[in-house]
Design a protein around this motif. Structure first.
Motif, PDB file in Angstrom:
ATOM      1  N   ARG A  61       0.833  -1.210   0.000  1.00 18.24           N
ATOM      2  CA  ARG A  61       0.000   0.000   0.000  1.00 18.24           C
ATOM      3  C   ARG A  61       0.866   1.258   0.000  1.00 18.24           C
ATOM      4  N   LYS A  62       1.963   1.216   0.738  1.00 16.95           N
ATOM      5  CA  LYS A  62       2.828   2.389   0.863  1.00 16.95           C
ATOM      6  C   LYS A  62       3.598   2.670  -0.420  1.00 16.95           C
ATOM      7  N   THR A  63       4.064   1.635  -1.091  1.00 11.97           N
ATOM      8  CA  THR A  63       4.945   1.812  -2.246  1.00 11.97           C
ATOM      9  C   THR A  63       4.240   1.628  -3.586  1.00 11.97           C
ATOM     10  N   GLY A  64       3.039   1.046  -3.556  1.00 11.68           N
ATOM     11  CA  GLY A  64       2.347   0.771  -4.809  1.00 11.68           C
ATOM     12  C   GLY A  64       2.835  -0.478  -5.515  1.00 11.68           C
ATOM     13  N   ARG A  65       3.716  -1.246  -4.867  1.00 18.08           N
ATOM     14  CA  ARG A  65       4.221  -2.480  -5.484  1.00 18.08           C
ATOM     15  C   ARG A  65       3.220  -3.617  -5.282  1.00 18.08           C
ATOM     16  N   ASP A  66       3.026  -4.386  -6.332  1.00 14.69           N
ATOM     17  CA  ASP A  66       2.157  -5.558  -6.271  1.00 14.69           C
ATOM     18  C   ASP A  66       3.026  -6.768  -5.962  1.00 14.69           C
ATOM     19  N   MET A  67       2.886  -7.302  -4.744  1.00 15.58           N
ATOM     20  CA  MET A  67       3.741  -8.417  -4.325  1.00 15.58           C
ATOM     21  C   MET A  67       2.901  -9.640  -3.991  1.00 15.58           C
ATOM     22  N   LEU A  68       3.481 -10.798  -4.223  1.00 13.83           N
ATOM     23  CA  LEU A  68       2.851 -12.063  -3.862  1.00 13.83           C
ATOM     24  C   LEU A  68       3.193 -12.339  -2.402  1.00 13.83           C
ATOM     25  N   LEU A  69       2.182 -12.366  -1.532  1.00 12.66           N
ATOM     26  CA  LEU A  69       2.406 -12.405  -0.089  1.00 12.66           C
ATOM     27  C   LEU A  69       2.256 -13.812   0.475  1.00 12.66           C
ATOM     28  N   TRP A  70       3.254 -14.224   1.255  1.00 14.09           N
ATOM     29  CA  TRP A  70       3.134 -15.455   2.054  1.00 14.09           C
ATOM     30  C   TRP A  70       2.165 -15.166   3.198  1.00 14.09           C
ATOM     31  N   PRO A  71       1.304 -16.125   3.566  1.00 12.86           N
ATOM     32  CA  PRO A  71       0.208 -15.816   4.486  1.00 12.86           C
ATOM     33  C   PRO A  71       0.528 -15.912   5.976  1.00 12.86           C
ATOM     34  N   GLY A  72       1.723 -15.536   6.424  1.00 17.29           N
ATOM     35  CA  GLY A  72       2.051 -15.615   7.843  1.00 17.29           C
ATOM     36  C   GLY A  72       1.632 -14.368   8.603  1.00 17.29           C
ATOM     37  N   ILE A  73       1.495 -14.521   9.914  1.00 13.70           N
ATOM     38  CA  ILE A  73       1.185 -13.384  10.788  1.00 13.70           C
ATOM     39  C   ILE A  73       1.969 -13.510  12.090  1.00 13.70           C
TER      40      ILE A  73
END
Length: 342
Positions: free
Chosen positions: A166-178
């Protein structure tokens, strides 16, 4: 049967820890999320990478890392010649647990056109499978140096990855950890505190979910939150990260009031890290006495894991003291730092 040796108590325990530290030529590190009594006896208190780098710069033979396992592994990777001990080897991390190396390797293989930016909160084995390690304070600086067209996997924290996207506008594939601690913060309880203390700024860690970030006045690494809290002119500050950081805030700015944002319904201790809490003074004493439990990593694994760590340090900073890795001092063009995989 020989009875177990009981650790000394009270002031004797502190004296024995000091004696063993000198005898072992040890340096004691404490993460900001450790109990105050551990923070107060440590040689260095800070974020994980900052601590590992400071320990590497000492002539200590032993590093006693009061934190969690991935932090102690990082210290070993940066100081392979030193003995690294962890008071409780069960002090793990929900982010590390969420990203098993075999699953991460398979995920990478399924996306061969992506590079992996991996949050430092992961195992040494996952670091070895990564292209660049990032911290919460260095990630956006590193992202700015990677060509826009380069596809990116970010793991293991989906909230940090989402915040950066959201901050950088980059579209990244996210690993689902928390992180189970930052995930637990309650928006309802935060809104209650904001109503009770109108005008009090909220400082949050980017591992928090969006419904906490959206109410925050400052978002940053643990060190960044500490700096903000000290520098802010506000008399009351609401803190949305593990509350043991408040100990350092109160020491540095005793005239202010720092309030930890509750988790759940406000009646639980779920804003405290259960893994960090496993370390105690008694366990630290035993670890220094026995030099166990110790971190053991193969030379090959350390060599592979060190590469993405060094890439981060090259891309994000060469000095310690601002956030996790220092004030960014970028050398060369982005093209000189990528591609990262053959």
């Amino acid at each position: 049967m020989t009875a177990p040796v009981r650790p000394p108590q009270g002031t004797d325990l502190l004296a024995e820890i000091q004696r063993l530290k000198e005898e072992r030529n040890a340096v004691i590190l404490a993460h900001y999320y450790q109990k105050p009594e551990i923070q107060d006896l440590a040689d260095f208190v800070g974020d994980s990478l900052d601590l590992s780098r400071k320990a590497a710069a000492t002539d200590a033979d032993v590093i006693a890392f009061c934190g969690v396992r991935f932090m102690a592994e990082t210290a070993k990777i940066l100081s392979p010649e030193k003995t690294v001990i962890l008071p409780d080897m069960d002090a793990g991390c929900s982010l590390e647990d969420s990203c098993p190396p075999d699953q991460f390797a398979a995920f990478r293989a399924a996306h061969p056109d992506h590079i992996a930016l991996t949050y430092i909160n992961c195992s040494a084995a996952v670091k070895a499978l990564s292209d660049i390690i990032v911290t919460s304070s260095s990630a956006d600086v590193i992202l700015s140096q990677i060509p826009k067209e380069q596809k990116i996997i970010f793991g293991p924290d989906r909230h940090l990855g989402g915040y950066l996207a959201r901050k950088t506008g980059r579209d990244m594939l996210l690993w689902p950890g928390i992180c189970i601690v930052h995930q637990a913060f309650s928006e309802t309880e935060l809104l209650k505190l904001k109503a009770q203390y109108p005008g009090a700024p909220v400082a949050a860690h980017p591992e928090c979910p969006p419904h906490i970030i959206d109410h925050s006045d400052h978002v940053g690494s643990t060190r960044s939150i500490l700096d903000f809290a000290i520098a802010s002119p506000a008399e009351v500050i609401l803190v949305a990260t593990e509350p043991h950081i408040i100990h350092q805030m109160e020491k540095a700015a005793p005239g202010k009031t720092f309030i930890g944002v509750p988790g759940g319904d406000g009646n639980c201790n779920c804003n405290m890290c259960p893994y960090m809490a496993l370390n105690t003074l008694e366990k630290l004493y035993v670890a220094l006495r026995d030099l166990e439990p110790r971190i053991e990593l193969s030379p090959d694994l350390m060599d592979k894991a060190r590469v993405p760590l060094e890439r981060m340090l090259e891309m994000a900073g060469r000095t310690v003291g601002q956030g996790d890795v220092g004030r960014p001092v970028i050398g060369g063009s982005p093209d000189s730092l990528v591609p990262l995989r053959s």
